[in-house]
Write an enzyme that holds these catalytic residues in place. Structure first.
Site, PDB file in Angstrom:
ATOM      1  N   ASN A 105    -118.357  21.607-101.585  1.00  0.00           N
ATOM      2  CA  ASN A 105    -119.502  21.666-102.226  1.00  0.00           C
ATOM      3  C   ASN A 105    -119.541  22.615-103.714  1.00  0.00           C
ATOM      4  O   ASN A 105    -119.261  23.469-103.314  1.00  0.00           O
ATOM      5  CB  ASN A 105    -120.802  21.420-101.786  1.00  0.00           C
ATOM      6  CG  ASN A 105    -121.207  20.403-100.979  1.00  0.00           C
ATOM      7  OD1 ASN A 105    -120.258  19.656-100.524  1.00  0.00           O
ATOM      8  ND2 ASN A 105    -122.684  20.223-100.367  1.00  0.00           N
ATOM      9  N   ASP A 156    -127.516  15.260-101.477  1.00  0.00           N
ATOM     10  CA  ASP A 156    -127.250  16.476-101.044  1.00  0.00           C
ATOM     11  C   ASP A 156    -128.708  17.142-100.609  1.00  0.00           C
ATOM     12  O   ASP A 156    -129.731  17.175-101.327  1.00  0.00           O
ATOM     13  CB  ASP A 156    -126.711  17.410-102.404  1.00  0.00           C
ATOM     14  CG  ASP A 156    -126.417  18.755-101.931  1.00  0.00           C
ATOM     15  OD1 ASP A 156    -125.712  18.743-100.884  1.00  0.00           O
ATOM     16  OD2 ASP A 156    -126.244  19.638-102.800  1.00  0.00           O
ATOM     17  N   SER A 182    -119.097  27.460-105.175  1.00  0.00           N
ATOM     18  CA  SER A 182    -118.744  28.318-106.157  1.00  0.00           C
ATOM     19  C   SER A 182    -118.616  29.714-106.053  1.00  0.00           C
ATOM     20  O   SER A 182    -119.282  30.419-105.047  1.00  0.00           O
ATOM     21  CB  SER A 182    -120.357  28.187-106.988  1.00  0.00           C
ATOM     22  OG  SER A 182    -120.197  26.897-107.531  1.00  0.00           O
ATOM     23  N   GLY A 235    -125.114  29.630-104.673  1.00  0.00           N
ATOM     24  CA  GLY A 235    -125.347  30.614-105.821  1.00  0.00           C
ATOM     25  C   GLY A 235    -124.290  31.320-106.010  1.00  0.00           C
ATOM     26  O   GLY A 235    -123.258  31.128-105.204  1.00  0.00           O
ATOM     27  N   THR A 261    -123.185  25.427-108.830  1.00  0.00           N
ATOM     28  CA  THR A 261    -123.567  26.493-109.378  1.00  0.00           C
ATOM     29  C   THR A 261    -122.680  26.647-110.600  1.00  0.00           C
ATOM     30  O   THR A 261    -122.919  27.075-111.556  1.00  0.00           O
ATOM     31  CB  THR A 261    -123.673  27.974-108.703  1.00  0.00           C
ATOM     32  OG1 THR A 261    -124.739  27.617-107.740  1.00  0.00           O
ATOM     33  CG2 THR A 261    -124.223  29.072-109.664  1.00  0.00           C
TER      34      THR A 261
HETATM   35  P1  13P Z   1    -122.978  26.294-105.148  1.00  0.00           P
HETATM   36  O1  13P Z   1    -124.097  26.123-105.903  1.00  0.00           O
HETATM   37  O2  13P Z   1    -122.574  27.696-104.359  1.00  0.00           O
HETATM   38  O3  13P Z   1    -121.623  25.910-105.406  1.00  0.00           O
HETATM   39  O4  13P Z   1    -123.220  25.303-103.696  1.00  0.00           O
HETATM   40  C1  13P Z   1    -123.088  24.008-103.941  1.00  0.00           C
HETATM   41  C2  13P Z   1    -123.536  23.324-102.669  1.00  0.00           C
HETATM   42  O5  13P Z   1    -123.370  23.865-101.659  1.00  0.00           O
HETATM   43  C3  13P Z   1    -124.653  22.076-102.653  1.00  0.00           C
HETATM   44  O6  13P Z   1    -125.050  21.621-101.583  1.00  0.00           O
END
Ligand code: 13P
Length: 273
Positions: free
Chosen positions: A223, A79, A204, A174, A226
């Protein structure tokens, strides 16, 4: 099945893959137990900081072993790979998929770095994701504009040959201060002009109805990071508050279960259940 083939299979279906970040054995276990429960495929993601925390072979081999142990269909993905070198190390280690994130570089630089990564990844038969546009990273401003432009997305995918493209349509990494409003019209327009699997970062805190709508308009991968960290640590803190137990094997399972419950909910959404 290769991840790039899975993406093709998911095109024009109301189903997407959930990509969950993991940070240690416990979060890995929580995520995979959800995949087992839901009989769902899943993507396991590692960022540079998680790789540095666990060490590359440890992080990768632990994930591979856990996948085999649980007998689920899962792919291991880098990632936000921020350099060609890190991508190369991960491909050498055996990752199924890598992301090169040069989205903060000028358009043509992003294209040229991504082209180099695609050429390398083809030798490993691995899948490549890139990012175009501004999706705020942790600590960055969420006010800044920079949504993905359909014409640029089309050109970017044609010139690089990436399998998957992370798009900026209003999410950020986040927690959100206010409910995110996604530019779904833009997503549909991007879908129309590109064949790459479209990826939604910053899952998230996005309402489930919005996630479903985004999948309906072409998102193939969502994805989630968080919320996993948050539920794990919050559950652990609550457990430890009135606890004198020092046997960590008796303490961690509640936090693992909380991750499983969270991820199982999200898996229902991406599998259109
Ligand atoms: P979040 O932490 O907002 O869920 O995003 C995750 C993400 O996009 C990792 O690449």
């Amino acid at each position: 099945m290769r991840l790039q083939d899975k993406y093709k299979e998911l095109r024009n279906t109301p189903i997407a893959l959930l990509a969950t970040n993991f940070y240690n054995f416990e979060t890995l276990e929580g995520v995979l137990q959800a995949a087992v429960q839901c009989k769902s495929p899943i993507i396991l993601q590692l960022t540079r900081s998680s790789i540095e925390y666990m060490g590359l072979p440890m992080a990768f081999q632990m994930a591979r072993t856990a996948i085999n142990h649980h007998g689920v269909k899962a792919w291991i993905h880098l990632d936000h790979g921020d350099s060609y070198e890190l991508v190369a190390q991960c491909l050498d280690e055996g990752f199924d998929s890598v992301m090169i994130d040069a989205s903060e570089k000028p358009f043509f630089e992003n294209i040229s770095v991504t082209q180099k990564v695609v050429a390398l990844a083809r030798k490993y038969d691995a899948c490549v994701e890139a990012e175009l546009g501004y999706v705020a990273k942790l600590g960055q401003s969420t006010e800044k504009e920079g949504f993905t432009m359909p014409e640029e997305a089309s050109r970017f995918v044609d010139e690089t040959g990436v399998d998957a493209l992370a798009v900026a349509i209003g999410t950020s990494h986040g927690f959100y201060k206010k409910e995110p409003r996604l530019d779904l019209e833009r997503l549909s327009n991007i879908r129309e002009v590109t064949n790459a699997a479209l990826v939604l970062h910053g899952g998230s805190g996005v309402p489930h109805a919005t996630l479903r709508e985004a999948i309906g308009r072409g998102i193939c991968k969502i994805n989630l990071a968080t919320e996993i960290k948050n539920i794990f640590m919050k559950t652990l803190k609550a457990k430890l508050e009135n606890e004198s137990e020092i046997d960590l094997r008796k303490v961690f399972p509640v936090a693992i279960d909380a991750v499983t419950m969270l991820v199982a909910e999200k898996l229902k959404v991406v599998n259109n259940k």
